[in-house]
Design a protein around this motif. Structure first.
Motif, PDB file in Angstrom:
ATOM      1  N   PRO A 398      33.360  24.094  42.873  1.00  0.00           N
ATOM      2  CA  PRO A 398      33.687  25.020  41.789  1.00  0.00           C
ATOM      3  C   PRO A 398      34.945  24.585  41.058  1.00  0.00           C
ATOM      4  O   PRO A 398      35.738  23.786  41.567  1.00  0.00           O
ATOM      5  N   CYS A 399      35.111  25.125  39.882  1.00  0.00           N
ATOM      6  CA  CYS A 399      36.293  24.841  39.071  1.00  0.00           C
ATOM      7  C   CYS A 399      36.838  26.179  38.568  1.00  0.00           C
ATOM      8  O   CYS A 399      36.423  26.670  37.517  1.00  0.00           O
ATOM      9  N   PRO A 400      37.763  26.793  39.321  1.00  0.00           N
ATOM     10  CA  PRO A 400      38.266  28.116  38.925  1.00  0.00           C
ATOM     11  C   PRO A 400      39.324  28.029  37.834  1.00  0.00           C
ATOM     12  O   PRO A 400      40.165  27.134  37.820  1.00  0.00           O
ATOM     13  N   LYS A 401      39.261  29.000  36.916  1.00  0.00           N
ATOM     14  CA  LYS A 401      40.253  29.118  35.854  1.00  0.00           C
ATOM     15  C   LYS A 401      40.620  30.599  35.708  1.00  0.00           C
ATOM     16  O   LYS A 401      39.742  31.464  35.753  1.00  0.00           O
ATOM     17  N   ASP A 402      41.902  30.873  35.526  1.00  0.00           N
ATOM     18  CA  ASP A 402      42.376  32.249  35.379  1.00  0.00           C
ATOM     19  C   ASP A 402      42.721  32.534  33.924  1.00  0.00           C
ATOM     20  O   ASP A 402      43.156  31.650  33.186  1.00  0.00           O
ATOM     21  N   VAL A 403      42.519  33.783  33.551  1.00  0.00           N
ATOM     22  CA  VAL A 403      42.953  34.243  32.236  1.00  0.00           C
ATOM     23  C   VAL A 403      43.576  35.624  32.409  1.00  0.00           C
ATOM     24  O   VAL A 403      43.006  36.497  33.067  1.00  0.00           O
ATOM     25  N   SER A 404      44.771  35.796  31.839  1.00  0.00           N
ATOM     26  CA  SER A 404      45.520  37.042  31.995  1.00  0.00           C
ATOM     27  C   SER A 404      45.873  37.572  30.614  1.00  0.00           C
ATOM     28  O   SER A 404      46.239  36.793  29.720  1.00  0.00           O
ATOM     29  N   PHE A 405      45.780  38.876  30.447  1.00  0.00           N
ATOM     30  CA  PHE A 405      46.040  39.443  29.118  1.00  0.00           C
ATOM     31  C   PHE A 405      46.464  40.906  29.225  1.00  0.00           C
ATOM     32  O   PHE A 405      46.190  41.600  30.202  1.00  0.00           O
ATOM     33  N   TRP A 406      47.183  41.338  28.167  1.00  0.00           N
ATOM     34  CA  TRP A 406      47.549  42.745  28.017  1.00  0.00           C
ATOM     35  C   TRP A 406      46.431  43.465  27.276  1.00  0.00           C
ATOM     36  O   TRP A 406      45.898  42.955  26.292  1.00  0.00           O
ATOM     37  N   LEU A 407      46.079  44.649  27.759  1.00  0.00           N
ATOM     38  CA  LEU A 407      45.040  45.439  27.100  1.00  0.00           C
ATOM     39  C   LEU A 407      45.583  46.043  25.812  1.00  0.00           C
ATOM     40  O   LEU A 407      46.763  46.400  25.739  1.00  0.00           O
ATOM     41  N   PRO A 408      44.750  46.167  24.794  1.00  0.00           N
ATOM     42  CA  PRO A 408      45.199  46.804  23.550  1.00  0.00           C
ATOM     43  C   PRO A 408      45.490  48.287  23.778  1.00  0.00           C
ATOM     44  O   PRO A 408      44.805  48.953  24.562  1.00  0.00           O
ATOM     45  N   ALA A 409      46.469  48.799  23.104  1.00  0.00           N
ATOM     46  CA  ALA A 409      46.864  50.195  23.301  1.00  0.00           C
ATOM     47  C   ALA A 409      45.943  51.170  22.594  1.00  0.00           C
ATOM     48  O   ALA A 409      45.796  52.323  23.012  1.00  0.00           O
ATOM     49  N   ASP A 410      45.297  50.704  21.525  1.00  0.00           N
ATOM     50  CA  ASP A 410      44.517  51.626  20.697  1.00  0.00           C
ATOM     51  C   ASP A 410      43.014  51.398  20.778  1.00  0.00           C
ATOM     52  O   ASP A 410      42.255  51.977  20.009  1.00  0.00           O
ATOM     53  N   THR A 411      42.564  50.545  21.680  1.00  0.00           N
ATOM     54  CA  THR A 411      41.139  50.241  21.799  1.00  0.00           C
ATOM     55  C   THR A 411      40.713  50.320  23.258  1.00  0.00           C
ATOM     56  O   THR A 411      41.408  49.817  24.141  1.00  0.00           O
ATOM     57  N   GLU A 412      39.588  50.973  23.504  1.00  0.00           N
ATOM     58  CA  GLU A 412      39.087  51.079  24.869  1.00  0.00           C
ATOM     59  C   GLU A 412      38.527  49.738  25.323  1.00  0.00           C
ATOM     60  O   GLU A 412      37.767  49.090  24.604  1.00  0.00           O
ATOM     61  N   PHE A 413      38.915  49.318  26.520  1.00  0.00           N
ATOM     62  CA  PHE A 413      38.454  48.042  27.081  1.00  0.00           C
ATOM     63  C   PHE A 413      37.295  48.281  28.033  1.00  0.00           C
ATOM     64  O   PHE A 413      37.387  49.111  28.943  1.00  0.00           O
ATOM     65  N   HIS A 414      36.199  47.568  27.803  1.00  0.00           N
ATOM     66  CA  HIS A 414      35.044  47.637  28.701  1.00  0.00           C
ATOM     67  C   HIS A 414      34.882  46.273  29.363  1.00  0.00           C
ATOM     68  O   HIS A 414      34.726  45.254  28.682  1.00  0.00           O
ATOM     69  N   GLU A 415      34.884  46.253  30.679  1.00  0.00           N
ATOM     70  CA  GLU A 415      34.782  44.994  31.394  1.00  0.00           C
ATOM     71  C   GLU A 415      33.493  44.251  31.074  1.00  0.00           C
ATOM     72  O   GLU A 415      33.456  43.020  31.044  1.00  0.00           O
ATOM     73  N   ASN A 416      32.414  45.000  30.819  1.00  0.00           N
ATOM     74  CA  ASN A 416      31.148  44.347  30.494  1.00  0.00           C
ATOM     75  C   ASN A 416      31.217  43.563  29.194  1.00  0.00           C
ATOM     76  O   ASN A 416      30.459  42.609  28.993  1.00  0.00           O
ATOM     77  N   ASP A 417      32.126  43.972  28.282  1.00  0.00           N
ATOM     78  CA  ASP A 417      32.309  43.186  27.062  1.00  0.00           C
ATOM     79  C   ASP A 417      32.868  41.809  27.406  1.00  0.00           C
ATOM     80  O   ASP A 417      32.470  40.797  26.815  1.00  0.00           O
ATOM     81  N   LEU A 418      33.803  41.771  28.345  1.00  0.00           N
ATOM     82  CA  LEU A 418      34.352  40.487  28.789  1.00  0.00           C
ATOM     83  C   LEU A 418      33.272  39.648  29.451  1.00  0.00           C
ATOM     84  O   LEU A 418      33.167  38.432  29.205  1.00  0.00           O
ATOM     85  N   MET A 419      32.466  40.267  30.306  1.00  0.00           N
ATOM     86  CA  MET A 419      31.415  39.527  31.008  1.00  0.00           C
ATOM     87  C   MET A 419      30.437  38.905  30.014  1.00  0.00           C
ATOM     88  O   MET A 419      30.045  37.737  30.150  1.00  0.00           O
ATOM     89  N   ASP A 420      30.027  39.674  29.007  1.00  0.00           N
ATOM     90  CA  ASP A 420      29.095  39.143  28.013  1.00  0.00           C
ATOM     91  C   ASP A 420      29.724  38.011  27.213  1.00  0.00           C
ATOM     92  O   ASP A 420      29.060  37.025  26.884  1.00  0.00           O
ATOM     93  N   LEU A 421      31.008  38.165  26.888  1.00  0.00           N
ATOM     94  CA  LEU A 421      31.703  37.129  26.127  1.00  0.00           C
ATOM     95  C   LEU A 421      31.732  35.821  26.920  1.00  0.00           C
ATOM     96  O   LEU A 421      31.484  34.743  26.372  1.00  0.00           O
ATOM     97  N   VAL A 422      32.024  35.905  28.218  1.00  0.00           N
ATOM     98  CA  VAL A 422      32.070  34.714  29.058  1.00  0.00           C
ATOM     99  C   VAL A 422      30.683  34.097  29.168  1.00  0.00           C
ATOM    100  O   VAL A 422      30.508  32.871  29.079  1.00  0.00           O
TER     101      VAL A 422
END
Length: 487
Positions: A398-422
């Motif tokens: 495997p080749c692991p890579k990390d990504v770290s980010f601050w959530l937007p204050a005015d927008t709801e974050f859905h983890e499934n959106d990240l999964m689909d993007l990846v």
């Protein structure tokens, strides 16, 4: 299985319900999905749809609609499907219903509340506000029941063996379903379900109950079905009562009859399939272990459950290779479904389960992505009608890579959106995505998330240079599409 209570169908709703489902045996993957850029149109399986703000079905997901894994005779999922179909010769078999359905079929016909989370764009792939990729095989349930009642030839003609139950009073549906989900070895946004529905004339059930006591009724049903239960060790302490109640429309006797029939049918089907799997595993390790009594005892336990779409309801589990395997959810159908199908004179049971989970265990497939592989080292290992254990042909690092980010204050974050993007960016090179750190700043109250993306090809080594380029695209898209701030 989704059998939620339904509303009366009239006018447009009734016309939508009774329109024939479209057969989708698309041969060419390249024609299964075409996006017309800047035109507000999208083409799926030969039909064109207008897009709108609800549209979130990605090209990566839509490209799966033409793969038809259930129609590839040597594919493990198709092999399992055919084995289950063979266990139900008196049921009508459907396996070619289009995955494109309307919101009435998928939600309203099953009694989903308007605010049910299953309707959310974070959970479901929408083509537009009125059209989506089905999230369960039950999207066709009311349609099929009503088609049988009204002799709708357009729908009934899609059955493989319509003569088995000409009024669709008993049927199985096997199909691909689509849900936005996490990324790991056992989850995939496209999977396959098997659903079964069996109904009885209530008048005949009452006459039967009048002739015989409940115990003899169960025995008569078993004799009639010729169910071999010699391999099952039943553990059933479930009780029908206040916590798992009989519906007001039913009598206790009717429910006891239906539940007994359902449990014995399910016990027989599962034991027969697992017996074949155990024999195949024994043959792969030591042919001398295969005998008439080898590895054919399977403890089966029934557990009281709650589902809003059946009552009473149960879960079925089987002890297989040392672990309790949850096979399915099932129960006595909500009578409102049969009423809305024009069948108030019938009562029935239903079950549903995912094929991938069972196939991974039966065939020893360690990663759900393999089911979509076209690598001959995978597809060449299986033959129609046979269960054999998968032989790993490679294990690339495997080749692991990390990504770290601050959530937007005015927008709801859905983890499934990240999964689909990846998934859309990296495809099946992604083995898993896991949240490894969650932090809230004590002064600013801003929230940070860190995800580990595990890249691992199933058929080749990947180089850091290749993965770094993909990871850069993932990071850019996270910022532009999710509105986060990279750390």
């Amino acid at each position: 299985m989704l059998l939620l209570s339904v509303r009366k169908t009239t006018g447009l709703a009734a016309r939508l319900l009774l329109r024939p489902a479209v057969i989708h045996r698309t041969a060419a993957l390249s024609t299964s999905c075409i996006r017309h850029k800047d035109s507000g149109k999208i083409e799926v399986l030969g039909s064109t749809y207008t897009t709108d703000k609800w549209t979130n079905a990605t090209s990566a997901i839509l490209s799966k609609t033409g793969r038809d894994l259930l129609h590839q005779p040597s594919h493990p999922l198709a092999i399992l499907k055919e084995m289950i179909f063979a266990e139900f010769p008196t049921f009508v078999h459907y396996d070619s219903l289009s995955p494109v359905v309307n919101t009435y079929q998928n939600f309203d016909s099953l009694g989903f509340a308007k605010d049910h989370p299953g309707r959310a764009a974070s959970d479901t792939y929408y083509i537009n506000a009125d059209t989506l990729l089905r999230t369960h095989t039950s999207a066709h349930q009311l349609e099929l029941l009503a088609a049988g009642k009204q002799s709708n030839k357009g729908i009934l003609a899609q059955a493989r063996n319509a003569q088995a139950a000409p009024a669709n009073e008993r049927f199985l549906v096997a199909a691909d379903v689509y849900r936005r989900d996490e990324i790991d070895a056992s989850h995939y946004p496209v999977f396959h379900q098997m659903e079964g529905v069996c109904t009885f004339s209530r008048a005949e059930v009452r006459e039967h109950l009048c002739r015989e006591a409940a115990a003899s009724a169960t025995a008569a049903t078993t004799d009639a079905l010729n169910l071999d239960m010699s391999a099952a060790q039943l553990l059933d302490t479930t009780q029908i009562g206040d916590t798992n109640p009989v519906q007001p429309e039913h009598t206790a006797g009717e429910v006891e009859f239906v539940a007994a029939h359902m449990k014995r049918t399910m016990n027989s089907m599962v034991v027969h399939i697992l017996t074949k799997a155990s024999a195949a595993a024994a043959a792969a390790t030591d042919s001398t272990q295969v005998s008439s009594g080898a590895a054919t005892q399977f403890p089966v336990r029934w557990i009281d459950a709650f589902f809003p779409f059946t009552s009473p309801s149960w879960e079925m589990e089987v002890l297989f290779r040392g672990d309790w395997l949850e096979i399915c959810g099932c129960g006595v159908m909500k009578q409102a479904i049969l009423d809305d199908a024009g069948m108030p004179d019938r009562i029935g049971w239903a079950f549903g389960f995912g094929l991938e989970r069972l196939a991974m265990l039966l065939f020893g497939v360690p990663d759900i992505r393999l089911f979509w592989s076209t690598d001959p080292r995978f597809v060449g290992q299986f033959s129609p009608g046979q269960i054999n254990t998968f032989r790993p042909f490679s294990r690339h690092p495997p080749c692991p890579k990390d990504v770290s980010f601050w959530l937007p204050a005015d927008t709801e974050f859905h983890e499934n959106d990240l999964m689909d993007l990846v998934r859309e960016t990296a495809g099946d090179l992604v083995e898993g995505v896991k949240l490894i750190d969650l932090f809230t700043h004590p002064k600013t109250s801003k929230t940070s998330r860190c995800y580990r993306i595990n890249y691992c090809s199933m058929d080749r080594n990947v180089k850091h240079e290749e993965i770094n380029a993909i990871q850069d695209k993932v990071r850019d898209r996270i910022v532009s599409q999710l509105g986060v701030t990279l750390r």
